[in-house]
Motif scaffolding. Structure first.
Motif, PDB file in Angstrom:
ATOM      1  N   ASN A 255     -13.865  11.341  20.080  1.00  0.00           N
ATOM      2  CA  ASN A 255     -12.487  11.028  20.479  1.00  0.00           C
ATOM      3  C   ASN A 255     -12.605   9.772  21.475  1.00  0.00           C
ATOM      4  O   ASN A 255     -11.717   8.895  21.313  1.00  0.00           O
ATOM      5  CB  ASN A 255     -11.776  12.216  21.051  1.00  0.00           C
TER       6      ASN A 255
ATOM      7  N   TYR B 156      -0.914  23.156  23.846  1.00  0.00           N
ATOM      8  CA  TYR B 156      -1.938  22.602  23.699  1.00  0.00           C
ATOM      9  C   TYR B 156      -2.154  21.398  23.137  1.00  0.00           C
ATOM     10  O   TYR B 156      -2.060  20.903  21.987  1.00  0.00           O
ATOM     11  CB  TYR B 156      -3.192  23.613  22.899  1.00  0.00           C
TER      12      TYR B 156
ATOM     13  N   GLU C 163     -17.148  16.522  19.792  1.00  0.00           N
ATOM     14  CA  GLU C 163     -15.715  16.405  19.740  1.00  0.00           C
ATOM     15  C   GLU C 163     -15.309  15.405  20.642  1.00  0.00           C
ATOM     16  O   GLU C 163     -14.532  14.410  20.573  1.00  0.00           O
ATOM     17  CB  GLU C 163     -15.153  17.638  20.520  1.00  0.00           C
TER      18      GLU C 163
ATOM     19  N   HIS D  46      -3.724  17.647  22.889  1.00  0.00           N
ATOM     20  CA  HIS D  46      -5.192  16.655  23.014  1.00  0.00           C
ATOM     21  C   HIS D  46      -4.375  15.324  22.935  1.00  0.00           C
ATOM     22  O   HIS D  46      -3.679  14.746  22.181  1.00  0.00           O
ATOM     23  CB  HIS D  46      -5.927  16.826  21.451  1.00  0.00           C
ATOM     24  N   THR D  47      -4.957  14.490  23.747  1.00  0.00           N
ATOM     25  CA  THR D  47      -4.436  13.107  24.416  1.00  0.00           C
ATOM     26  C   THR D  47      -5.626  12.270  24.311  1.00  0.00           C
ATOM     27  O   THR D  47      -6.720  12.410  25.000  1.00  0.00           O
ATOM     28  CB  THR D  47      -3.549  13.135  25.672  1.00  0.00           C
TER      29      THR D  47
ATOM     30  N   TYR E 153      -9.809  11.038  27.152  1.00  0.00           N
ATOM     31  CA  TYR E 153      -9.519  12.017  26.274  1.00  0.00           C
ATOM     32  C   TYR E 153      -9.408  13.346  27.148  1.00  0.00           C
ATOM     33  O   TYR E 153      -9.876  13.840  27.925  1.00  0.00           O
ATOM     34  CB  TYR E 153     -10.901  12.486  25.187  1.00  0.00           C
ATOM     35  N   SER E 154      -8.066  13.864  27.013  1.00  0.00           N
ATOM     36  CA  SER E 154      -7.672  14.865  27.634  1.00  0.00           C
ATOM     37  C   SER E 154      -7.175  15.959  26.829  1.00  0.00           C
ATOM     38  O   SER E 154      -6.628  15.646  25.695  1.00  0.00           O
ATOM     39  CB  SER E 154      -6.544  14.739  28.559  1.00  0.00           C
ATOM     40  N   ILE E 155      -7.574  17.304  27.298  1.00  0.00           N
ATOM     41  CA  ILE E 155      -7.009  18.334  26.849  1.00  0.00           C
ATOM     42  C   ILE E 155      -6.185  19.225  27.964  1.00  0.00           C
ATOM     43  O   ILE E 155      -6.475  19.452  28.948  1.00  0.00           O
ATOM     44  CB  ILE E 155      -8.182  19.481  26.323  1.00  0.00           C
TER      45      ILE E 155
ATOM     46  N   ARG F 101      -1.400  11.713  20.614  1.00  0.00           N
ATOM     47  CA  ARG F 101      -1.400  12.865  21.081  1.00  0.00           C
ATOM     48  C   ARG F 101      -1.310  14.038  19.814  1.00  0.00           C
ATOM     49  O   ARG F 101      -0.537  13.791  18.841  1.00  0.00           O
ATOM     50  CB  ARG F 101      -0.083  13.239  21.932  1.00  0.00           C
TER      51      ARG F 101
END
Length: 248
Positions: free
Chosen positions: A120, A209, A116, A211-212, A224-226, A184
């Motif tokens: 990303n 939640y 994953e 995803h960025t 990649y940030s969650i 996002r």
């Protein structure tokens, strides 16, 4: 409070301001019922419709909540997050809102990229990434748990940065990779036990939640940030433009 009948400001606005001041000062505390409309009307010397208008304004603004068969209570106001349409650091946004931001770094380490994360960041699976986990607060409340992955091959000196004080995007810019755009994705999920404990909510409470993916020049992904936001303390602003010439 005595209403100033000579003031040009309508009475319902004067009462709204007085009620708001009492909420902010703690005279009316969180989860406390405020007096009934008839009692407030007598106290302020105005009609019940005027009181109802003042209360409704504070309900619309998120300070009060009407409960059937109970009355009107003071509720914890949600933080209006605007990062969905502007690129701005968490610290900068909280400062702008008059809230005291704080960040605790839970972990910062190097590890192989999962499928994953690799997809990303557009790198090979197993390639090293720097994994940064931060718990972020506004005032004393935990607001969001953020797990960020950064490509270690491009970003070599970040392990020495104190991200409890330093802003991530500022550090990326110093490395020559300023974030120019982001993508996002939003989901609404239930908190697990660990996330619930960190965010001070119950397991199975709703969380936002996000995803960025953060892109630098030439559309290079550098982040990649969650992000897992508490559902009870956050709301989000989405700004949408009409790109067509004709109105719908």
């Amino acid at each position: 409070m005595t209403i100033d009948s000579s003031s040009k400001k309508p009475m319902h606005l004067q009462i709204r301001e007085d009620l708001l001041q009492k909420i902010r000062s703690g005279f009316y505390k969180e989860n406390q019922l405020i007096p009934k409309e008839i009692e407030l009307a007598e106290s302020y010397g105005v009609s019940r419709p005027t009181i109802r208008q003042s209360i409704q304004a504070l309900v619309n603004e998120g300070y009060l909540q009407r409960k059937k068969r109970k009355g009107t209570i003071v509720q914890r106001r949600k933080i209006n997050q605007e990062f969905t349409h502007i690129i701005e650091s968490y610290t900068t946004e909280m400062d702008r809102k008059g809230l005291d931001p704080k960040t605790t770094v839970m972990a910062f380490k190097t590890e192989p990229a999962s499928e994953e994360v690799a997809e990303n960041l557009e790198i090979k699976e197993g390639e090293n990434v720097q994994k940064l986990i931060r718990l972020r607060f506004a005032q004393e409340d935990p607001i969001v748990l953020v797990t960020t992955y950064l490509p270690a091959k491009q970003l070599k000196d970040l392990m020495d940065v104190d991200f409890s004080k330093q802003q991530l995007y500022s550090a990326l810019a110093k490395q020559g990779y300023p974030v120019r755009s982001v993508k996002r994705k939003l989901e609404v999920l239930k908190a697990g036990e660990t996330v619930g404990a960190l965010l001070d909510i119950d397991a199975d409470d709703p969380i936002f939640y996000f995803h960025t993916i953060g892109y630098s020049d030439q559309h290079i992904p550098v982040e990649y940030s969650i992000s897992k936001y508490r559902g009870d303390l956050n709301s989000f602003v989405f700004e949408i433009s009409n790109t067509t010439q004709d109105n719908p």
